[in-house]
Design an enzyme around this catalytic site. Structure first.
Site, PDB file in Angstrom:
ATOM      1  N   CYS A 289       0.800  -1.236   0.000  1.00 15.80           N
ATOM      2  CA  CYS A 289       0.000   0.000   0.000  1.00 15.80           C
ATOM      3  C   CYS A 289       0.834   1.288   0.000  1.00 15.80           C
ATOM      4  CB  CYS A 289      -0.994   0.026   1.159  1.00 15.80           C
ATOM      5  SG  CYS A 289      -1.267  -1.527   1.980  1.00 15.80           S
ATOM      6  N   ARG A 318       6.816 -11.106   5.621  1.00 18.04           N
ATOM      7  CA  ARG A 318       6.302 -10.918   6.973  1.00 18.04           C
ATOM      8  C   ARG A 318       6.832 -12.028   7.856  1.00 18.04           C
ATOM      9  NH1 ARG A 318      -0.042  -9.734   5.426  1.00 18.04           N
ATOM     10  NH2 ARG A 318       0.411  -8.010   3.995  1.00 18.04           N
ATOM     11  N   GLN A 336       1.381 -10.936  -3.399  1.00 16.95           N
ATOM     12  CA  GLN A 336      -0.055 -10.646  -3.415  1.00 16.95           C
ATOM     13  C   GLN A 336      -0.472 -10.192  -4.807  1.00 16.95           C
ATOM     14  OE1 GLN A 336       0.188  -7.607  -0.273  1.00 16.95           O
ATOM     15  NE2 GLN A 336      -1.211  -8.881   0.924  1.00 16.95           N
ATOM     16  N   ASP A 338      -2.174  -7.703  -5.621  1.00 20.28           N
ATOM     17  CA  ASP A 338      -2.637  -6.565  -4.853  1.00 20.28           C
ATOM     18  C   ASP A 338      -3.114  -5.438  -5.769  1.00 20.28           C
ATOM     19  OD1 ASP A 338      -3.133  -5.268  -2.508  1.00 20.28           O
ATOM     20  OD2 ASP A 338      -1.049  -5.067  -1.894  1.00 20.28           O
ATOM     21  N   HIS A 340      -4.832  -1.178  -5.326  1.00 24.62           N
ATOM     22  CA  HIS A 340      -5.423  -0.114  -4.520  1.00 24.62           C
ATOM     23  C   HIS A 340      -6.217   0.784  -5.430  1.00 24.62           C
ATOM     24  CE1 HIS A 340      -2.184  -1.648  -1.982  1.00 24.62           C
ATOM     25  NE2 HIS A 340      -3.059  -1.436  -1.027  1.00 24.62           N
ATOM     26  N   LYS A 424     -15.029  -4.175   5.549  1.00 26.40           N
ATOM     27  CA  LYS A 424     -14.535  -4.971   4.421  1.00 26.40           C
ATOM     28  C   LYS A 424     -15.492  -6.089   4.046  1.00 26.40           C
ATOM     29  CE  LYS A 424     -12.034  -8.324   7.214  1.00 26.40           C
ATOM     30  NZ  LYS A 424     -10.917  -9.235   7.322  1.00 26.40           N
ATOM     31  N   HIS A 470      -8.291  -1.206  -0.499  1.00 23.10           N
ATOM     32  CA  HIS A 470      -7.316  -2.276  -0.771  1.00 23.10           C
ATOM     33  C   HIS A 470      -8.121  -3.448  -1.305  1.00 23.10           C
ATOM     34  CE1 HIS A 470      -4.532  -0.625   2.438  1.00 23.10           C
ATOM     35  NE2 HIS A 470      -5.688  -0.254   2.944  1.00 23.10           N
TER      36      HIS A 470
HETATM   37 ZN    ZN Z   1      -3.118  -2.387   0.743  1.00 24.25          ZN
END
Ligand code: ZN
Ligand code: ZN
Length: 599
Positions: A289, A318, A336, A338, A340, A424, A470
């Site tokens: 992000c 992580r 990910q 991912d 945004h 979410k 996200h």
């Molecule tokens: Zn994010």
């Protein structure tokens, strides 16, 4: 015990338990005490840890120098059966903290004492079953004749309180059900899951490895696994670009000040890897992000540029405790899918609907038709420190619910389950074995736009805070791959199979023709290989079956003569002769339509 049977509570009260799940949990929890009783009889030197019910059964942790073997498990199980037949009752008693401490100290049960010491209340409860008094809040079944059928399954090392610096324990897992039939079903499912274990298949099919000695919790994608990952990435990328997403790449390391601004440095520190560069502290990115925010903020943004949808196959790291790592499903580094979305308030509904549409389309393409959907919202009655203002929250929660309603999806509304930074939607998919996997997430964020002061200039020429969402569809490529391997049992549909066709010449004199066929199919865009080893064709077929290659082409004198191929399907077996062109067209169609055959 039946679905509506009785339980005894710590104060001696007896109640009928009507909820079937609650009754099963009580049954399993009670069975774990029975196991503890059998173990402490058979192995008098054991000390007891804890023995809770879990989603699939129960376990109990034991502290002993003895190493439990499979033989021990059946001995314990037999003793449990004998004890159950004695109709022992679960007798609750309320004790003062001192009385309990005194009792367990006399028994030398140090772990229990530690649990009791932590209790702030002065009154606690124990249950007596046969000769065993255990510290427990209950409830339990009334007596052992109410217990159903049980089976001990496995033993594994564990640590007291999951802390590797504490006592090493042995955890015996078991399960229990009301009826023999339910137990048999469960054991069949476990066996099927074992056959489909992605770690086992990943090795057998040459898809990936985890190399404990050099990189625990990290995935080495082998060539065949990498082919599948490449196809997934290309597929996703094309679908997202067609929907207005823009792909980006962001650095893997960044100065810690970025993570201080985002708040991760404060709230996510225990999962972050740091390193020193030029005397400054850097962080290996645990999230994508902030990187996407940097790109958004590299220029002043106008409402005309919104919505801006930035996507990345973003690899993040992580830290996770070593005991929690599990193949591709629980790792320390993952990529990910991912994205945004930065948009204005009036664009939010359309954006959420679009992301739900694309999630459904993508997950369907991989053969997942059953979903469980959850909407996590704030709890106005127990306000936490929520980021953003209440009107934003209300609008966001309304939009999410409206999007789900427009999709016509059933969903569970989870009050108070929202993160502090926004509500979410989660999509759990149900795999071939009926297991549920949490993959897709659509998460509002009212915290980062404030922390980074992310704005756009509206049509009113004023600056406004942007809405940030996200979203991930597959979650991570590693976890998704693990789920896919188990869902398909390694038999990937043709469009994903790393090798789609194996050409199997019967003898040396068919090799030239095999090469010609292979080239022809490769030119048609298929992933094809000829097995030119001087092995018997029967053996080559068996190996190809084990590798779960969708199609085998057997080439002998007849095929050379007629310029044809004999087609063998991994599921249906012999399909008879075909021309090369016809076969290529058929397979290309399966690829193009992403047909998911039943594995
Ligand atoms: Zn994010
Ligand atoms: Zn208990």
């Amino acid at each position: 015990m039946n679905q509506d049977s009785q339980a005894v509570f710590r104060d001696g009260r007896i109640e009928t338990v009507e909820d079937a799940d609650a009754a099963l949990t009580i049954l399993r929890h009670s069975t774990s005490h029975l196991m503890a009783l059998a173990v402490s009889e058979l192995y008098p030197d054991v000390h007891l840890g804890i023995g809770p019910p879990i989603s699939e059964g129960f376990y109990y942790d034991f502290q002993t120098s003895h190493r439990f073997t499979d033989e021990d498990l059946s001995k314990i199980e037999t003793r449990m059966g004998e004890l159950a037949n004695e109709n022992l009752s679960f007798e609750p008693s309320i004790l003062s903290k001192e009385e309990a401490m005194e009792y367990f100290r006399a028994q030398g049960e140090e772990l229990k004492i530690e649990l009791i010491e932590e209790r702030s209340d002065q009154i606690l409860s124990c249950y007596k079953l046969g000769q065993l008094i255990d510290f427990c809040t209950g409830p339990h079944v009334l007596s052992t004749d109410q217990l159903g059928v049980f089976k001990l399954l496995s033993v594994a090392g564990s640590y007291w309180r999951g802390d590797e610096n504490r006592e090493q324990l042995q955890r015996i897992y078991g399960t229990a059900f009301f009826t023999r039939e339910e137990l048999e079903d469960h054991l069949t499912r476990i066996e099927e899951a074992r056959k489909r274990d992605h770690r086992k298949l990943g090795k057998e099919l040459g898809l990936f490895s985890v190399q404990e000695e050099v990189a625990p919790g990290l995935i080495f994608w082998h060539p065949k696994g990498a082919v599948i990952r490449g196809i997934i990435e290309q597929f996703l990328r094309a679908e997202l670009e067609a929907r207005g997403y823009q792909f980006v790449y962001t650095p893997h390391i960044a100065k810690s000040n970025l993570w201080k601004t985002s708040g991760h440095y404060e709230y996510f520190r225990e999962h972050m890897y740091t390193l020193a560069v030029d005397d400054e502290e850097y962080v290996l990115k645990p999230m994508n992000c902030p990187g996407h925010i940097m790109i958004y903020q590299s220029a002043k943004r106008s409402y005309r540029e919104l919505p801006m949808r930035l996507a990345e196959f973003g690899t993040v790291y992580r830290y996770e405790k070593s005991g929690t790592l599990h193949g591709m499903l629980r790792v320390r580094g993952f990529t990910q899918d991912d994205a945004h979305i930065f948009c204005s308030p009036d664009q939010v509904l359309a954006e959420i609907i679009q992301t739900l549409d694309v999630a459904e389309f993508i997950l369907n393409a991989f053969g997942f038709e059953d979903f469980e959907v959850a909407l996590s919202v704030s709890d106005p009655d127990s306000p936490k420190e929520y980021a953003g203002n209440p009107e934003d929250w209300e609008r966001a929660e309304t939009v999410l619910a409206e999007a789900l309603e427009r999709k016509g999806w059933d969903y569970q509304r989870k009050l108070g389950e929202a993160a502090f930074y926004g509500p979410k939607i989660d999509i759990n998919l149900i795999d071939a074995l009926g297991r549920s996997w949490q993959l897709s997430t659509f998460q509002f964020d009212f915290s980062l736009p404030q922390r980074f002061n992310i704005t756009y200039v509206g049509s009113d020429s004023r600056e406004h805070h942007v809405i940030m969402i996200h979203r991930a569809l597959l979650g991570s490529l590693e976890r998704f791959m693990g789920v896919l391997i188990e869902h398909y049992g390694g038999a990937f549909p043709v469009w994903l199979a790393p090798e789609q066709v194996l050409v199997l010449p019967i003898s040396e004199r068919h090799h030239d023709y095999a090469r010609k066929v292979t080239e022809q199919l490769a030119a048609a865009g298929l992933r094809v290989r000829a097995d030119q080893r001087s092995e018997k064709v029967g053996l080559k077929i068996r190996e190809a079956q084990l590798q779960k290659v969708p199609f085998m082409l057997i080439l002998g004198d007849r095929e050379v003569e007629s310029e044809a191929v004999s087609v063998r399907d991994r599921l249906k077996g012999d399909l008879g002769p075909s021309s090369v062109e016809e076969f290529a067209a058929k397979v290309s169609k399966l690829v193009e339509e992403r047909v998911v055959s039943s594995a």
